[in-house]
Design an enzyme around this catalytic site. Structure first.
Site, PDB file in Angstrom:
ATOM      1  N   GLU A  32     -87.333 -44.999 -14.148  1.00 11.41           N
ATOM      2  CA  GLU A  32     -87.172 -44.003 -12.820  1.00 11.41           C
ATOM      3  C   GLU A  32     -86.699 -42.763 -13.278  1.00 11.41           C
ATOM      4  O   GLU A  32     -85.707 -42.486 -13.680  1.00 11.41           O
ATOM      5  CB  GLU A  32     -86.234 -44.591 -11.657  1.00 11.41           C
ATOM      6  CG  GLU A  32     -86.659 -45.799 -10.907  1.00 11.41           C
ATOM      7  CD  GLU A  32     -88.205 -45.426 -10.100  1.00 11.41           C
ATOM      8  OE1 GLU A  32     -88.546 -44.497  -9.972  1.00 11.41           O
ATOM      9  OE2 GLU A  32     -88.765 -46.508  -9.941  1.00 11.41           O
ATOM     10  N   LYS A  55     -75.035 -49.671 -19.935  1.00 10.83           N
ATOM     11  CA  LYS A  55     -74.320 -48.510 -20.490  1.00 10.83           C
ATOM     12  C   LYS A  55     -74.764 -47.426 -19.386  1.00 10.83           C
ATOM     13  O   LYS A  55     -75.674 -46.848 -19.222  1.00 10.83           O
ATOM     14  CB  LYS A  55     -75.278 -47.996 -21.509  1.00 10.83           C
ATOM     15  CG  LYS A  55     -74.636 -46.635 -22.265  1.00 10.83           C
ATOM     16  CD  LYS A  55     -75.523 -45.780 -23.021  1.00 10.83           C
ATOM     17  CE  LYS A  55     -75.697 -44.347 -22.381  1.00 10.83           C
ATOM     18  NZ  LYS A  55     -74.764 -43.644 -21.602  1.00 10.83           N
ATOM     19  N   CYS A  78     -82.915 -37.796  -7.203  1.00 11.18           N
ATOM     20  CA  CYS A  78     -84.087 -37.468  -7.735  1.00 11.18           C
ATOM     21  C   CYS A  78     -85.206 -37.748  -6.339  1.00 11.18           C
ATOM     22  O   CYS A  78     -86.214 -37.413  -6.449  1.00 11.18           O
ATOM     23  CB  CYS A  78     -84.436 -38.619  -8.560  1.00 11.18           C
ATOM     24  SG  CYS A  78     -84.192 -40.251  -7.863  1.00 11.18           S
ATOM     25  N   GLU A 133     -87.886 -29.691 -11.883  1.00 13.67           N
ATOM     26  CA  GLU A 133     -86.371 -30.308 -11.137  1.00 13.67           C
ATOM     27  C   GLU A 133     -85.285 -29.474 -11.537  1.00 13.67           C
ATOM     28  O   GLU A 133     -85.090 -29.588 -12.760  1.00 13.67           O
ATOM     29  CB  GLU A 133     -86.547 -31.728 -11.653  1.00 13.67           C
ATOM     30  CG  GLU A 133     -85.340 -32.501 -10.698  1.00 13.67           C
ATOM     31  CD  GLU A 133     -85.334 -34.139 -11.010  1.00 13.67           C
ATOM     32  OE1 GLU A 133     -85.202 -34.627 -12.111  1.00 13.67           O
ATOM     33  OE2 GLU A 133     -85.312 -34.800 -10.076  1.00 13.67           O
ATOM     34  N   GLN A 164     -74.600 -28.842 -15.524  1.00  9.41           N
ATOM     35  CA  GLN A 164     -75.390 -28.854 -14.381  1.00  9.41           C
ATOM     36  C   GLN A 164     -75.054 -27.510 -13.616  1.00  9.41           C
ATOM     37  O   GLN A 164     -76.241 -26.939 -13.052  1.00  9.41           O
ATOM     38  CB  GLN A 164     -75.393 -29.956 -13.727  1.00  9.41           C
ATOM     39  CG  GLN A 164     -76.032 -30.334 -12.526  1.00  9.41           C
ATOM     40  CD  GLN A 164     -77.715 -30.508 -12.742  1.00  9.41           C
ATOM     41  OE1 GLN A 164     -77.825 -31.339 -13.736  1.00  9.41           O
ATOM     42  NE2 GLN A 164     -78.211 -29.784 -12.216  1.00  9.41           N
TER      43      GLN A 164
HETATM   44  C1  UN1 Z   1     -81.804 -42.290  -2.305  1.00 11.82           C
HETATM   45  O1  UN1 Z   1     -82.364 -41.267  -2.211  1.00 11.82           O
HETATM   46  O2  UN1 Z   1     -81.262 -42.908  -1.404  1.00 11.82           O
HETATM   47  O3  UN1 Z   1     -81.146 -41.080  -8.749  1.00 11.82           O
HETATM   48  C2  UN1 Z   1     -81.811 -42.854  -3.648  1.00 11.82           C
HETATM   49  C3  UN1 Z   1     -81.631 -40.973  -7.843  1.00 11.82           C
HETATM   50  C4  UN1 Z   1     -82.392 -41.930  -7.173  1.00 11.82           C
HETATM   51  C5  UN1 Z   1     -81.875 -42.894  -5.962  1.00 11.82           C
HETATM   52  C6  UN1 Z   1     -82.271 -42.202  -4.733  1.00 11.82           C
HETATM   53  N1  UN1 Z   1     -82.576 -43.041  -8.371  1.00 11.82           N
HETATM   54  O4  UN1 Z   1     -81.437 -39.996  -6.994  1.00 11.82           O
END
Ligand code: UN1
Length: 480
Positions: free
Chosen positions: A248, A173, A282, A381, A329
């Protein structure tokens, strides 16, 4: 009339009653495509198809799985310009970043093609006479793959490739905002030699499709990348029924700049980490923690560099920073720009809505100075092109400030001192640590993941990915 891109369930392309328009954030008049939205029923069918396919797929040879993944990797790499353009058009990161991301996705498939061949086990002498012990790895079953909009092909790749490599089936998804890359990836997978049902695409909302994946007892495990808020819902639903899960989530990543840093390197790390990909990573450096003697020089050089950054249509040559992904956003970024000023931080540069030839969500990169680590702009964040400079006295205060956060994904330090670099690598409470490099932008063959509220469960990517996608079996034999 544009043709409708369909979902892929049990080896067939399937339409739904509802569709969604995929809008280009660089040009709101540009519809990238129209995509079917799967419903609960279709999600159930996809899961049932995956469960059925697992019966045979789990027993395929590593060579069969290698062939599939290698085919997919080769095709992605061969089409990197075309797919990079599609990615940039639907997500808004600049074309060069789009192509780099597609390349990474292709390399990830190639890497896991090889890993399929390298799955190993152990034979261990038993403590009992005449008994032998084998420790092997087996696939889990049906994996629910739920991915975010900011890496529309790389994150799906680094979840789907290992899932398939180790013999699992997948129900995928993608994020609502980026069905384009998901659809093309599925189309490639559909021609890769995979038996029907092994891989399924269900595009749709989190509340319907996502929730149905989380709650279905036939989904053995869920791998998720996205917000902390949604991650908590994934955790609750999976824990409630004993499914394995991996999360994550966010970051509030510090980049420490010490007095002895190379100024040019520090500025480039900050610009790249904080503002490239419109800060929508992230791993973005949203806290720039700077010691006393270099502070003014660093802020001056950084603001000077920021003024030269071109914010425009992601597909236009010369653009450094594309638009924010969508209205909500964009509103969130503007909210935090207000919050920061109300909290007493100084908006030193940027943070303005920009008009360009095409209508889009253009925001100039913003830098706050005089920020305290207790302020909301230093704790929450933002996920946009907004960074905060936090002045500190010395290395000890910088390290303490860097670690004073609920998150722990990535951290960086700019210094020419081996002593501080080594100490920081060991004492930073993050899953990724960068020395004289941006906090964002990682290799594809080594583990990726964080600590605290950033991540949960085993690492993704590289050889460590096997921990999540397999379960260990210990078999005892007494030959008679
Ligand atoms: C990166 O910085 O190369 O969602 C990867 C994100 C992470 C991936 C970052 N899962 O920003």
């Amino acid at each position: 009339m544009m043709s409708v891109h369909k979902n892929f369930i049990g080896g067939s392309w399937v339409e739904s009653d509802k569709t969604t328009e995929n809008i280009n954030p660089s040009d709101l008049s540009d519809v990238v495509g129209v995509y079917s939205r799967a419903n609960n029923d279709q999600t159930r069918q996809a899961i049932a198809a995956a469960k059925e396919a697992f019966k045979t797929w789990q027993h395929t040879t590593p060579q069969q799985r290698f062939n599939v993944l290698d085919f997919v990797g080769s095709e992605i790499l061969a089409r990197k310009e075309e797919l990079g353009r599609l990615l940039s058009r639907e997500e808004g990161k600049i074309l060069a970043e789009g192509i780099t991301e597609v390349t990474r996705a292709g390399q990830v498939f190639k890497f896991f093609a090889g890993e399929a061949l390298r799955t190993e086990g152990d034979i261990v002498p038993s403590v009992r006479p005449g008994v032998s012990v084998e420790v092997t790895r087996e696939p889990l079953g049906v994996i629910g793959v739920i991915t975010p909009w900011n890496f529309p092909i790389a994150v799906p790749a680094w979840k789907i490739a290992p899932a398939l490599a180790y013999g699992n089936c997948v129900v995928f998804k993608p994020a609502d905002l980026v069905p384009g890359c998901a659809s093309v990836l599925t189309e490639i997978l559909s021609r890769s030699g995979l038996p029907e049902g092994v891989f399924n695409l269900v595009m749709g909302s989190g509340s319907e499709v996502g929730q149905s994946i989380l709650e279905n007892p036939d989904v053995t495990a869920v791998t998720f990348t996205g917000s902390v808020e949604t991650g908590r819902r994934v955790a609750e639903a999976c824990a409630a029924r004993g499914a394995k899960f991996q999360l994550e989530m966010g970051g509030k990543n510090p980049l420490v700049v010490l007095d002895d840093a190379d100024l040019e390197t520090a500025v480039e790390c900050a610009v790249n980490g904080a503002f490239f990909s419109t800060g929508q990573r992230c791993t973005a450096s949203s806290r720039l923690i700077v010691t006393r003697d270099i502070h003014d020089r660093f802020v001056d050089a950084l603001t000077e560099r920021m003024k030269g950054l071109v914010v425009d249509n992601a597909l236009k040559e010369g653009t450094h920073i594309g638009p924010v992904v969508d209205q909500s956003q964009f509103d969130q970024d503007l909210d935090y720009l207000n919050i920061g000023q109300e909290e007493g931080a100084n908006l030193a540069c940027g943070g303005e809505r920009l008009n360009r030839d095409t209508e889009g969500f253009y925001l100039s990169p913003a830098l706050f100075t005089g920020v305290k680590n207790s302020m909301r702009i230093a704790r929450e964040e933002i996920f946009g092109p907004v960074a905060a400079v936090i002045p500190v006295k010395d290395y000890e205060e910088a390290l303490a400030t860097a670690n004073d956060t609920d998150y722990g994904l990535s951290s960086g330090i700019c210094t020419t001192s081996l002593k501080y670099a080594s100490h920081f690598k060991r004492n930073s409470e993050a899953g990724l640590v960068m020395v004289n490099l941006p906090t964002a932008g990682v290799d594809y063959h080594v583990p990726f993941g964080g600590r605290k509220e950033s991540s949960y469960g085993p690492r993704e990517q590289g050889r460590y990915a096997i921990e999540f996608y397999t379960t260990v079996k210990t078999a005892y034999t007494k030959p008679l």
